[in-house]
Design a protein around this motif. Structure first.
Motif, PDB file in Angstrom:
ATOM      1  N   ASP A 305     -14.498  33.117 -39.304  1.00 22.28           N
ATOM      2  CA  ASP A 305     -13.883  32.882 -37.985  1.00 22.28           C
ATOM      3  C   ASP A 305     -12.724  31.903 -38.116  1.00 22.28           C
ATOM      4  OD1 ASP A 305     -13.472  33.166 -35.310  1.00 22.28           O
ATOM      5  OD2 ASP A 305     -15.008  31.710 -34.721  1.00 22.28           O
ATOM      6  N   THR A 306     -11.780  32.249 -38.962  1.00 23.08           N
ATOM      7  CA  THR A 306     -10.582  31.401 -39.071  1.00 23.08           C
ATOM      8  C   THR A 306      -9.683  31.666 -37.864  1.00 23.08           C
ATOM      9  OG1 THR A 306      -9.549  33.128 -40.406  1.00 23.08           O
ATOM     10  CG2 THR A 306     -10.615  31.336 -41.583  1.00 23.08           C
ATOM     11  N   PRO A 307      -9.057  30.644 -37.344  1.00 20.58           N
ATOM     12  CA  PRO A 307      -8.212  30.847 -36.166  1.00 20.58           C
ATOM     13  C   PRO A 307      -7.108  31.855 -36.464  1.00 20.58           C
ATOM     14  CG  PRO A 307      -8.544  28.520 -36.597  1.00 20.58           C
ATOM     15  CD  PRO A 307      -9.087  29.244 -37.768  1.00 20.58           C
ATOM     16  N   ARG A 308      -6.895  32.720 -35.514  1.00 19.14           N
ATOM     17  CA  ARG A 308      -5.885  33.745 -35.707  1.00 19.14           C
ATOM     18  C   ARG A 308      -4.497  33.130 -35.487  1.00 19.14           C
ATOM     19  NH1 ARG A 308      -8.427  38.106 -31.747  1.00 19.14           N
ATOM     20  NH2 ARG A 308      -8.935  36.158 -30.716  1.00 19.14           N
ATOM     21  N   PRO A 309      -3.571  33.281 -36.401  1.00 19.95           N
ATOM     22  CA  PRO A 309      -2.221  32.716 -36.215  1.00 19.95           C
ATOM     23  C   PRO A 309      -1.449  33.497 -35.154  1.00 19.95           C
ATOM     24  CG  PRO A 309      -2.295  34.008 -38.226  1.00 19.95           C
ATOM     25  CD  PRO A 309      -3.695  33.971 -37.693  1.00 19.95           C
ATOM     26  N   VAL A 310      -0.600  32.793 -34.479  1.00 21.02           N
ATOM     27  CA  VAL A 310       0.211  33.379 -33.410  1.00 21.02           C
ATOM     28  C   VAL A 310       1.633  33.627 -33.968  1.00 21.02           C
ATOM     29  CG1 VAL A 310       1.163  33.053 -31.097  1.00 21.02           C
ATOM     30  CG2 VAL A 310      -1.118  32.162 -31.674  1.00 21.02           C
ATOM     31  N   ALA A 311       2.072  34.874 -33.878  1.00 19.94           N
ATOM     32  CA  ALA A 311       3.432  35.198 -34.345  1.00 19.94           C
ATOM     33  C   ALA A 311       4.447  34.656 -33.355  1.00 19.94           C
ATOM     34  CB  ALA A 311       3.579  36.711 -34.485  1.00 19.94           C
ATOM     35  N   SER A 312       5.357  33.873 -33.820  1.00 20.44           N
ATOM     36  CA  SER A 312       6.296  33.200 -32.917  1.00 20.44           C
ATOM     37  C   SER A 312       7.729  33.412 -33.378  1.00 20.44           C
ATOM     38  CB  SER A 312       5.986  31.707 -32.854  1.00 20.44           C
ATOM     39  OG  SER A 312       6.168  31.127 -34.140  1.00 20.44           O
ATOM     40  N   ALA A 313       8.596  33.275 -32.409  1.00 19.26           N
ATOM     41  CA  ALA A 313      10.034  33.347 -32.707  1.00 19.26           C
ATOM     42  C   ALA A 313      10.737  32.290 -31.878  1.00 19.26           C
ATOM     43  CB  ALA A 313      10.584  34.726 -32.378  1.00 19.26           C
ATOM     44  N   VAL A 314      11.624  31.563 -32.484  1.00 17.33           N
ATOM     45  CA  VAL A 314      12.362  30.504 -31.782  1.00 17.33           C
ATOM     46  C   VAL A 314      13.796  30.989 -31.621  1.00 17.33           C
ATOM     47  CG1 VAL A 314      13.064  28.094 -31.806  1.00 17.33           C
ATOM     48  CG2 VAL A 314      10.846  28.769 -32.768  1.00 17.33           C
ATOM     49  N   ARG A 315      14.174  31.189 -30.394  1.00 17.63           N
ATOM     50  CA  ARG A 315      15.522  31.708 -30.113  1.00 17.63           C
ATOM     51  C   ARG A 315      16.221  30.719 -29.174  1.00 17.63           C
ATOM     52  NH1 ARG A 315      13.462  37.877 -28.880  1.00 17.63           N
ATOM     53  NH2 ARG A 315      12.775  38.336 -31.037  1.00 17.63           N
ATOM     54  N   ILE A 316      16.497  29.571 -29.726  1.00 16.47           N
ATOM     55  CA  ILE A 316      17.123  28.506 -28.948  1.00 16.47           C
ATOM     56  C   ILE A 316      18.503  28.239 -29.561  1.00 16.47           C
ATOM     57  CG2 ILE A 316      16.948  26.076 -28.243  1.00 16.47           C
ATOM     58  CD1 ILE A 316      13.918  26.370 -28.501  1.00 16.47           C
ATOM     59  N   ALA A 317      19.470  28.226 -28.694  1.00 15.19           N
ATOM     60  CA  ALA A 317      20.845  28.037 -29.177  1.00 15.19           C
ATOM     61  C   ALA A 317      21.080  26.605 -29.623  1.00 15.19           C
ATOM     62  CB  ALA A 317      21.822  28.421 -28.056  1.00 15.19           C
ATOM     63  N   ASP A 318      20.460  25.656 -28.879  1.00 16.57           N
ATOM     64  CA  ASP A 318      20.632  24.250 -29.239  1.00 16.57           C
ATOM     65  C   ASP A 318      19.914  23.993 -30.550  1.00 16.57           C
ATOM     66  OD1 ASP A 318      20.771  21.569 -29.496  1.00 16.57           O
ATOM     67  OD2 ASP A 318      19.969  21.081 -27.506  1.00 16.57           O
ATOM     68  N   ALA A 319      20.700  23.662 -31.600  1.00 16.24           N
ATOM     69  CA  ALA A 319      20.133  23.525 -32.942  1.00 16.24           C
ATOM     70  C   ALA A 319      19.143  22.386 -32.991  1.00 16.24           C
ATOM     71  CB  ALA A 319      21.253  23.321 -33.955  1.00 16.24           C
ATOM     72  N   ALA A 320      19.465  21.280 -32.339  1.00 17.82           N
ATOM     73  CA  ALA A 320      18.540  20.132 -32.385  1.00 17.82           C
ATOM     74  C   ALA A 320      17.220  20.461 -31.689  1.00 17.82           C
ATOM     75  CB  ALA A 320      19.209  18.934 -31.709  1.00 17.82           C
ATOM     76  N   LEU A 321      17.365  21.090 -30.566  1.00 14.49           N
ATOM     77  CA  LEU A 321      16.125  21.468 -29.846  1.00 14.49           C
ATOM     78  C   LEU A 321      15.342  22.513 -30.639  1.00 14.49           C
ATOM     79  CD1 LEU A 321      14.354  21.202 -27.354  1.00 14.49           C
ATOM     80  CD2 LEU A 321      15.792  22.925 -26.229  1.00 14.49           C
ATOM     81  N   ARG A 322      16.053  23.436 -31.268  1.00 10.64           N
ATOM     82  CA  ARG A 322      15.370  24.470 -32.058  1.00 10.64           C
ATOM     83  C   ARG A 322      14.561  23.825 -33.194  1.00 10.64           C
ATOM     84  NH1 ARG A 322      19.536  27.297 -33.334  1.00 10.64           N
ATOM     85  NH2 ARG A 322      19.809  26.541 -35.478  1.00 10.64           N
ATOM     86  N   ARG A 323      15.220  22.866 -33.862  1.00  9.84           N
ATOM     87  CA  ARG A 323      14.521  22.216 -34.976  1.00  9.84           C
ATOM     88  C   ARG A 323      13.306  21.440 -34.460  1.00  9.84           C
ATOM     89  NH1 ARG A 323      19.788  21.274 -36.632  1.00  9.84           N
ATOM     90  NH2 ARG A 323      19.751  19.130 -35.777  1.00  9.84           N
ATOM     91  N   THR A 324      13.486  20.823 -33.325  1.00  5.80           N
ATOM     92  CA  THR A 324      12.346  20.075 -32.754  1.00  5.80           C
ATOM     93  C   THR A 324      11.175  21.011 -32.478  1.00  5.80           C
ATOM     94  OG1 THR A 324      13.854  18.479 -31.759  1.00  5.80           O
ATOM     95  CG2 THR A 324      11.625  18.645 -30.818  1.00  5.80           C
ATOM     96  N   VAL A 325      11.499  22.163 -31.925  1.00  4.56           N
ATOM     97  CA  VAL A 325      10.417  23.137 -31.610  1.00  4.56           C
ATOM     98  C   VAL A 325       9.797  23.669 -32.886  1.00  4.56           C
ATOM     99  CG1 VAL A 325       9.963  25.390 -30.576  1.00  4.56           C
ATOM    100  CG2 VAL A 325      11.402  23.740 -29.380  1.00  4.56           C
ATOM    101  N   GLU A 326      10.624  24.009 -33.833  1.00  2.00           N
ATOM    102  CA  GLU A 326      10.099  24.572 -35.081  1.00  2.00           C
ATOM    103  C   GLU A 326       9.216  23.561 -35.796  1.00  2.00           C
ATOM    104  OE1 GLU A 326      13.710  27.754 -36.127  1.00  2.00           O
ATOM    105  OE2 GLU A 326      13.685  25.738 -37.046  1.00  2.00           O
ATOM    106  N   ARG A 327       9.614  22.303 -35.728  1.00  2.00           N
ATOM    107  CA  ARG A 327       8.785  21.284 -36.358  1.00  2.00           C
ATOM    108  C   ARG A 327       7.425  21.187 -35.671  1.00  2.00           C
ATOM    109  NH1 ARG A 327      13.001  17.761 -36.596  1.00  2.00           N
ATOM    110  NH2 ARG A 327      12.263  16.622 -34.754  1.00  2.00           N
ATOM    111  N   ALA A 328       7.457  21.249 -34.411  1.00  2.00           N
ATOM    112  CA  ALA A 328       6.180  21.164 -33.677  1.00  2.00           C
ATOM    113  C   ALA A 328       5.294  22.369 -33.962  1.00  2.00           C
ATOM    114  CB  ALA A 328       6.464  21.059 -32.182  1.00  2.00           C
ATOM    115  N   LEU A 329       5.903  23.533 -34.056  1.00  2.57           N
ATOM    116  CA  LEU A 329       5.112  24.744 -34.346  1.00  2.57           C
ATOM    117  C   LEU A 329       4.497  24.650 -35.725  1.00  2.57           C
ATOM    118  CD1 LEU A 329       7.398  27.611 -32.887  1.00  2.57           C
ATOM    119  CD2 LEU A 329       5.486  26.422 -31.816  1.00  2.57           C
TER     120      LEU A 329
END
Lengths: 596, 292
Positions: A305-329
């Motif tokens: 029962d390993t947690p199922r990974p969630v397929a994600s895509a980050v489509r944010i134009a703001d590079a800083a915000l994108r990196r922040t989100v990707e880091r959190a993910l």
């Protein structure tokens, strides 16, 4: 001492008294005579042995005897079965403790079947209504002819982790009419202090047995793909220090292999625990104890029962915000980047196709209109899972004047900051007000928690069971997919179809076993259901007994018709005859001297 | 007879009943002592009886001089003698004559008083003998029954034993009457022989209660002999009653036959029916009494 028929007892005593009075009165009444000379000549010679004279009693004696006997019969209150009886509603305890076997090998269910068969044979009911008191509540099992009731009960699988006897009894009483009877077949006594209503009989067939069972088992994922296995064993009625032999086997496609075979020391309270480290890729585990009174709690099945990974895509134009989100993910470990078939999209411009059934979730970062920094106060909808564990105290948030679609989860004063737009059969869209990566939100603990909650919610929204290892009788969500109106399961008892609400079915698997949830596209998701019911494994409170909510007299009136009037009438008639005979005899006696 | 409650009343009732009768005296009884009744032999009364030839020594005052003058024969005139006939009445005083629940005792004393009164009517003296442990004269029995002492009926022996032990001084040529239930084992002929010895007449009256003549009891009974104290547990049914009746008939037949053999009379009397219709029919039938 209490007698069932005190008047009848008095009548029987009177019968004995009458016989005694007549017998002793009739035996050798003293009579003086002038001489025995002539009487001796009347004695019959004994020929060929002793001569026994029959006791001669007057007809009045037999009249009085018959009248008294009739009165006794009337006092006993003879009854005949009513020709047409009501229904018998049988509430069957289907908890797993009903299968516990005693030293003779018979289970409470076996005894209940025999009792039901005998009761039905005696009762002459018109029909028998069965209600199964399963873990999920009263379950009507239909109405059967009385002759088939016992067979139906014998076929019933008693594997529930608990019973719902009280609720089932209430349901049975609702269904029953005045002349009906309710019979509860279980292995435990009724709750202390409860008073059974008239017409209810509670029959318990349990027996106190020592029993060892698996009360808990779980496998928890760890870093690196490894897992930790925890098994808890309880010995009910076993002395402290008992060692319970335990075996754990891994069920791989190429065969079984034993991971552990040893004993678990039962310590304080009769409980013992075993922990094991499982290597990555450990298949399903079968945990077994040695057989004892209750077999069902000697087995457990744990699926990976390993947690199922969630397929994600980050489509944010703001590079800083994108990196922040990707880091959190990346920090959560629950997401995997999949730009082709993402299950959730983090974006700063919402896609137009979010209404499609297979559309992914969207997290839209929205810039505030006329932003102004606010410190709160924050009004949060704590009932929503997205805000679980989030704290906004001291947070400075750039709030705007623009409105957010959907249900607003977080306000700063009157300015909305976070909302969820989840129309029916469409993927939810989460709107978050932000000015960019420089916001204070991304430097607080609320941000990773929000991302974790998103991962959890998105994972749970994927088709399949919420967990692969469930506990019998415990409610769990099952996602059938957006747009699906029903969820189909393969259970140990057959195929089961449940209606869904918003693509999700809430269900408590009632019995232990291996299940499988059917998914769209011909796929399926297996999940295991284990008993883990200490209340059922503990057989020390079981009991054999009989409780009734109705007095015998009331039950008798319910099922039988009295004909006490008949012997009463006969007694009256005999008394009249006796009076006539006695009066005639007295008048004869009075008139006799006149003849001289 | 009304139901007298005491023996005194029974005596008076019997006396009143006996006043309607006179003792029927046989010729043999008209002998004996001088009395007021004319005897069957020549005596000293004024009533002419017969003539016979004179024998030396005859009283010359009785010589009929008219016959001597006509026929020259010396003939003496004889006169009837005057005798005093006597009744000896023997009353069985055994306990069986006072049987509980019956009228035997009252009937016995009434019967005795009636016979005594009838004897008085016949100018006959009377004596009542009580046959108890021994045969004794009832005090006052030579007089009116009203002055008789009441008999006790408490003897535990039968009359024949009493007669054998102490025979009374009965008057010869007297009339003798035995009043008894006769329910004792005896040889009737022997008893009658003793009673009839020297008697002019003998009458045996068997006095029984109704329940003794025809018992109507049914069922098991413990019979107790009031004289001997003996007991017998019997189941009395119709057959037993019939057998009892047959035994009683044999007893009466034996006594009756014996009475006939010695010239005595036998009269069975039921105590409860003794005075039915104001007559002592049984005693009239047997010739003991005759209506006045």
């Amino acid at each position: 001492m209490v007698f069932a028929f005190p008047y009848a007892l008095a009548g029987v005593a009177a019968l004995a008294g009458l016989v005694a009075v007549y017998t002793f009165r009739a035996r050798f009444r003293r009579r003086p005579v002038s001489s025995l000379m002539l009487w001796r000549q009347t004695i019959r010679p004994s020929r060929g042995g002793l001569h026994r004279d029959r006791l001669r009693l007057p007809p009045l004696f037999y009249l009085e005897l018959a009248a008294l006997a009739a009165l006794v019969a009337a006092a006993i209150g003879p009854h005949v079965l009513r020709p047409g009886l009501g229904a018998l509603t049988v509430v069957c305890d289907t908890s797993v403790s009903m299968t516990a076997r005693d030293a003779s090998g018979a289970s409470a269910q076996d005894r209940a079947v025999r009792a039901l068969r005998a009761d039905v044979r005696r009762g002459r009911y018109a029909r028998v209504r069965l209600i199964l008191a399963g873990a999920n509540g009263p379950e009507p099992a239909g109405t059967v002819p009385p002759a088939q009731a016992a067979a139906r009960l014998a076929e019933t699988a008693c594997l529930g982790p608990s019973d719902t006897l009280e609720a089932s009894l209430a349901r049975a009483c609702e269904l029953s009419e005045k002349t009906d009877e309710v019979l509860v077949l279980t292995d435990r006594p009724p709750p202390a202090g409860d008073t059974l209503r008239p017409g209810v009989r509670w029959l318990s067939f349990g027996s106190i047995e020592a029993n060892t069972g698996i009360t808990y088992a779980d496998r928890s994922p760890r870093e690196g793909g490894t897992e930790a296995l925890l098994v808890e064993v309880a010995g009910f009625g076993r002395p402290e220090g008992t060692r319970a032999p335990l075996r754990i086997t891994a069920r791989a496609p190429d065969g079984e292999r034993t991971l552990f075979e040893g004993v678990v020391d039962l310590g304080h309270g009769g409980r013992g625990r075993l922990t094991l480290d499982l290597p990555p890729g450990t298949p399903a585990l079968a945990i077994t104890l040695q057989p004892d009174a209750l077999d069902t709690d000697n087995r457990a099945l744990l699926l990976p029962d390993t947690p199922r990974p969630v397929a994600s895509a980050v489509r944010i134009a703001d590079a800083a915000l994108r990196r922040t989100v990707e880091r959190a993910l990346a920090a959560t470990g629950r997401f995997r980047a999949d730009a082709s078939e993402p299950q959730i999209i983090f974006t700063d411009h919402p896609a137009n196709d979010s209404g499609a059934p297979a559309a992914p979730w969207q997290v839209v970062f929205t810039a505030p209109a006329a932003p102004r920094l606010v410190r709160g106060p924050y009004l949060a909808d704590r009932s929503h899972p997205l805000l679980e564990g989030l704290s906004f105290d001291g947070l400075v948030w750039p709030a705007g004047t623009n409105a957010l679609p959907g249900r607003v989860l977080l306000f700063a004063g009157s300015a909305p900051l976070l909302s969820v737009d989840a129309p029916p059969r469409r993927a939810p869209v989460i709107h978050l007000v932000t000015t960019g990566a420089g916001d204070a939100l991304y430097r607080t603990a609320a941000w990773p928690a929000l991302i974790w909650n998103l991962a959890q919610a998105c994972a749970e929204a994927q088709p399949g069971p919420a967990s692969r290892n469930l506990r019998a009788g415990v409610t769990a969500p099952f996602m059938a997919g957006r747009g699906a109106t029903e969820a189909v399961f393969e259970t140990p008892g057959g195929t089961l179809t449940l209606r869904t609400h918003a693509g999700r079915a809430i269900w408590a698997p009632p019995v232990p076993g291996l299940y499988r949830m059917m998914l769209p596209g011909g796929k399926s998701e297996p999940f295991a259901v284990n008993l883990f019911a200490p209340g059922e494994s503990d057989l020390r409170g079981r009991m054999t007994g009989r409780w009734s909510g109705v007095q015998d007299g009331e039950r008798l009136q319910r099922t039988h018709r009295s004909f006490a009037w008949l012997p009463g009438l006969a007694a009256l008639l005999l008394a009249g005859i006796h009076h006539g005979v006695l009066g005639r005899k007295i008048s004869d006696t009075v008139a006799a001297p006149d003849r001289t | 007879m009304a139901n007298p409650t005491t023996q005194r009343e029974s005596l008076l009732a019997g006396q009143a009943l006996g006043l309607r009768y006179r003792l029927a005296l046989p010729r043999a009884a008209l002998r004996g002592r001088n009395g007021v009744r004319l005897g069957v032999q020549a005596g000293a009364s004024l009533d002419f009886h017969d003539y016979r030839d004179y024998h030396p020594g005859d009283d010359l005052r009785h010589l009929d001089w008219g016959v001597y003058a006509r026929s020259d024969k010396e003939v003496v005139r004889l006169f009837r003698e005057e005798v005093a006939p006597h009744l000896d009445l023997v009353l069985d005083c055994s306990r069986s004559m006072r049987l509980e629940g019956t009228a035997k005792a009252a009937a016995a004393v009434s019967l005795a008083a009636a016979c005594a009164a009838a004897a008085d009517n016949a100018q006959c003296s009377h004596t009542v003998w009580l046959a108890g442990e021994r045969v004794e004269e009832l005090t006052g029995s030579r007089h009116d029954p009203a002055v008789w002492r009441e008999p006790d009926f408490d003897a535990a022996v039968s009359p024949d034993a009493a007669l054998l032990n102490a025979p009374p001084a009965w008057r010869r040529h007297g009339v003798r009457v035995l009043i008894s239930d006769l329910l004792w084992p005896a040889e009737p002929a022997a008893v009658l022989r003793r009673l009839a010895d020297g008697a002019a007449a003998l009458t045996v009256i068997q006095l029984l209660a109704r329940e003794e003549e025809a018992p109507d009891w049914r069922g098991p009974h413990r019979l107790e002999d009031v004289e001997t104290g003996g007991r017998a547990d019997l189941l009395i049914d119709a057959a037993a009653c019939a057998a009892y009746g047959a035994a009683l008939a044999r007893l009466r037949d034996g006594w009756s036959t014996a009475c006939r053999g010695c010239g005595a009379a036998f009269a069975p009397v039921t105590a409860e029916r003794m005075a039915a219709g104001g007559r002592l029919a049984a005693l009239e039938t047997c010739g003991l009494l005759e209506a006045v």
